[in-house]
Design an enzyme around this catalytic site. Structure first.
Site, PDB file in Angstrom:
ATOM      1  N   HIS A 167       0.853  -1.206   0.000  1.00  0.00           N
ATOM      2  CA  HIS A 167       0.000   0.000   0.000  1.00  0.00           C
ATOM      3  C   HIS A 167       0.889   1.257   0.000  1.00  0.00           C
ATOM      4  O   HIS A 167       0.991   1.971   1.004  1.00  0.00           O
ATOM      5  CB  HIS A 167      -0.867  -0.066   1.265  1.00  0.00           C
ATOM      6  CG  HIS A 167      -2.015   0.896   1.326  1.00  0.00           C
ATOM      7  ND1 HIS A 167      -1.873   2.253   1.177  1.00  0.00           N
ATOM      8  CD2 HIS A 167      -3.329   0.674   1.562  1.00  0.00           C
ATOM      9  CE1 HIS A 167      -3.057   2.833   1.319  1.00  0.00           C
ATOM     10  NE2 HIS A 167      -3.961   1.888   1.551  1.00  0.00           N
ATOM     11  N   GLU A 270      -1.021   1.288  -5.208  1.00  0.00           N
ATOM     12  CA  GLU A 270      -0.789   0.069  -4.448  1.00  0.00           C
ATOM     13  C   GLU A 270      -0.698  -1.133  -5.380  1.00  0.00           C
ATOM     14  O   GLU A 270      -1.657  -1.448  -6.082  1.00  0.00           O
ATOM     15  CB  GLU A 270      -1.930  -0.104  -3.445  1.00  0.00           C
ATOM     16  CG  GLU A 270      -2.079   1.136  -2.588  1.00  0.00           C
ATOM     17  CD  GLU A 270      -3.464   1.291  -1.989  1.00  0.00           C
ATOM     18  OE1 GLU A 270      -4.059   0.267  -1.623  1.00  0.00           O
ATOM     19  OE2 GLU A 270      -3.951   2.428  -1.892  1.00  0.00           O
TER      20      GLU A 270
END
Ligand code: TA6
Length: 298
Positions: A167, A270
Site C-alpha cells: 500500500h 498500491e
C-alpha cells in the site's frame, strides 16, 4: 562499491532502523516490516511520511509501504474465498500483518545493494482468527532503486486464499498537478460509486477524492510530477490489479494521523492482488508480489 550504515531508532512505541547509503536513506519499522520513508540524496522524499503520523503499537503508520495481508481493505468486500479464511470477529481493515511485529532475519550487502529480510512468524498458525500456516517474508533491497518482494508459502495441507497489497504512499509536490501514466484505457472499479465498473480515458489526474481498483494494469505505472521535475516508476510483479487512492479534503479531515491539507502531498498507488485477482496457495505452493520503485528526473 556502495557503503551502507544501519542505525536503530525508536519512534514513539516503534522500533525502527534507519539505513543510509551513498544514494538514499530508508526508515523501516519492525511493526509491519513497514517502510516509513525513503528519500534519495538531493531530492524530496519518494515515499511519504505523514506529518501527523502516530507511532503506536497495534496501529499501522500513515506512511511509506504498509503491507496489507492476508486480505486487502474491508474483508466484507473481498471474495467469499478470502472471507472464509478468517474465523475471528471484527476483521481489521487491510488484514493482520501491518500492525504486528515482524522479525528481522538479516541485513546483508549483495554487491551494490543492501538486502533486508523480514518474516512474520505469527503467520504460521498464530494470527488471531486466521488459523493457517503460511510462511510470510518481505525482502527489501536498497540500491539505485528500491525493491520490495512479499512472498507467501503455504506450509499447511489445505489451500489458502488471500488478497494483498503493498500500500505505497508516494510523496508528490501537489497531487492536483501530477498525473499517473499507464492506466489509459484500463477498466477500473470506482469504489466511491457503488463499485461500478468504468473505463479510464487518458492518464489519471486528480480533482477530487479517488479510490479505484484498476484491472489488469501494465507492469509499469508512473507518476509524472512536473513541479518536482521527476517521474516515479513502479514496476510490479505478481500483480494484476492496482489501487489508486487519495482521500482529498473531507476524508483527510477524518483521519487523525493526516494533516487537513496532507492529501495534497501524497498519492497511493498500491501494487496489489485484489477484487478478482486473488492468490490461491495450494499446499506447498508459494506466490510473490513485488514492486520496484525507481525515479528519473524530467
Ligand atoms: O487503498 C485504499 C484504501 O482502502 C482506502 O479505501 C482508504 O481507506 C485507505 O486504503 C486507507 O486505509 P487505512 O485503513 O490505512 O486508513
Amino acid at each position: 562499491m556502495a557503503t551502507f550504515q544501519v542505525v536503530t531508532e525508536q519512534h514513539g512505541e516503534l522500533n525502527c532502523w534507519r539505513i543510509s547509503s551513498d544514494h538514499a536513506e530508508l526508515l523501516i519499522a519492525q511493526q509491519g516490516a513497514q517502510i516509513l520513508s525513503y528519500q534519495r540524496v538531493g531530492q524530496p522524499p519518494l515515499l511519504w511520511l505523514s506529518d501527523q503520523a502516530i507511532f503506536r503499537q497495534g496501529k499501522s503508520v500513515r506512511a511509506g509501504v504498509p503491507v496489507c495481508w492476508p486480505w486487502f481493505g474491508n474483508l466484507q468486500r473481498n471474495p467469499q474465498a478470502v472471507q472464509a479464511m478468517y474465523r475471528g470477529e471484527q476483521a481489521p481493515a487491510h488484514g493482520l500483518a501491518r500492525a504486528r511485529d515482524w522479525q528481522l532475519l538479516g541485513i546483508e550487502e549483495a554487491g551494490d545493494r543492501l538486502r533486508i529480510e523480514f518474516e512474520l512468524p505469527e503467520a504460521q498458525g498464530d494470527l488471531p482468527g486466521w488459523p493457517h500456516d503460511v510462511e510470510l517474508k518481505l525482502v527489501v533491497e536498497l540500491g539505485e532503486d528500491l525493491q520490495l518482494n512479499l512472498t507467501s508459502r503455504n506450509m499447511g495441507n489445505t489451500p489458502v486464499t488471500i488478497s494483498q497489497a503493498l500500500h505505497s504512499y508516494f510523496a508528490v509536490s501537489d497531487v492536483r498537478q501530477v498525473r499517473v501514466e499507464g492506466v489509459e484505457g484500463l477498466g477500473y472499479i470506482e469504489t466511491l460509486a457503488d463499485w461500478e465498473q468504468r473505463q479510464q480515458q487518458g492518464p489519471l489526474g486528480f480533482a477530487g477524492e479517488t479510490d479505484r481498483i484498476y484491472l489488469a494494469p501494465p507492469q509499469t505505472l508512473s507518476i509524472v510530477d512536473p513541479h518536482w521535475e521527476r517521474r516515479i516508476t513502479l514496476t510490479s510483479s505478481g500483480s494484476r490489479s492496482a489501487v489508486i487512492w487519495n482521500p482529498w479534503t473531507e476524508r483527510a479531515k477524518e483521519l487523525p494521523d493526516m494533516a487537513d491539507d496532507g492529501w495534497q502531498r501524497m498519492l497511493c498507488i498500491e501494487t496489489a492482488n485484489v477484487w478478482n485477482d486473488l492468490v490461491e496457495l495450494k499446499p506447498g505452493g508459494s506466490s510473490s508480489l513485488g514492486v520496484r520503485i525507481g525515479c528519473e528526473m524530467i
